[in-house]
Design an enzyme around this catalytic site. Sequence first.
Site: not given
Ligand code: IDP
Ligand code: MG
Length: 138
Positions: A12, A52, A60, A94, A119, A122, A133
Site C-alpha cells: 500500500k 474494495y 472507513f 488488519t 497497514n 493487502h 483481484e
Molecule cells: P484486510 O486488509 O486485513 O483483509 P479488510 O477488512 O478487507 O482487511 O479491510 C480492508 C482495509 O480497510 C484494511 O486493510 C484496512 O486498511 C482498512 N480497515 C478495515 N477495517 C477497518 C476499521 O475498522 N477501521 C479503519 N480501517 C479499517
Molecule cells: Mg480484505
Amino acid sequence: MTETQNTLVLVKPDGVARNLIGEIIARCEAKGYQVTNLKLLQPSQGLLAAHYAEHEGKPFYQPLIDFMSSGSVVAIQLTGHRVIEGFRSLAGATDPTVAAPGTIRGDLGRDWGLKVQQNLVHGSDSTESAERELALWF
Ligand code: IDP
Ligand code: MG
C-alpha cells in the site's frame, strides 16, 4: 497434493512511502513463495472501487479509497501451495496495533490515529477473491 495457488499482494502507499517494498517482498521470498508478476502503479479510483466493493458503505470506505490513491502501490502476484492463507499469515491482523510480532503489520505497522488503518499490505482472502483481484490488477 494441493494445487499451486496465486494471490494478490499489494504494498500500500504507506509501505512504498516508507521504503518497505524490498522488506515486504523479502519476507514473501524468504518464506518460499515466488513472485510471478509485479508492477508499480498509481491506481485509478475505478480500480480501487472495484477492488474494495465489499467495503462500500462502511465508515472507513472513503478514507480507504483516499489513502489507497494517495501514492504509488506495488501489485504482486505471489505463487505457491496455500499461498493465499500463507500470505495472510505473514501479513498479520488488519489492526496493526494487535497484529502479532513477527508479521509484516505487527513488526512494521502502527496506528497513526487516522480514519483508516494504514497497514502496509493487502492480501486476497480466498481463491475467489484472488482470481477476481488478480484479473483487476493484471
Ligand atoms: P484486510 O486488509 O486485513 O483483509 P479488510 O477488512 O478487507 O482487511 O479491510 C480492508 C482495509 O480497510 C484494511 O486493510 C484496512 O486498511 C482498512 N480497515 C478495515 N477495517 C477497518 C476499521 O475498522 N477501521 C479503519 N480501517 C479499517
Ligand atoms: Mg480484505
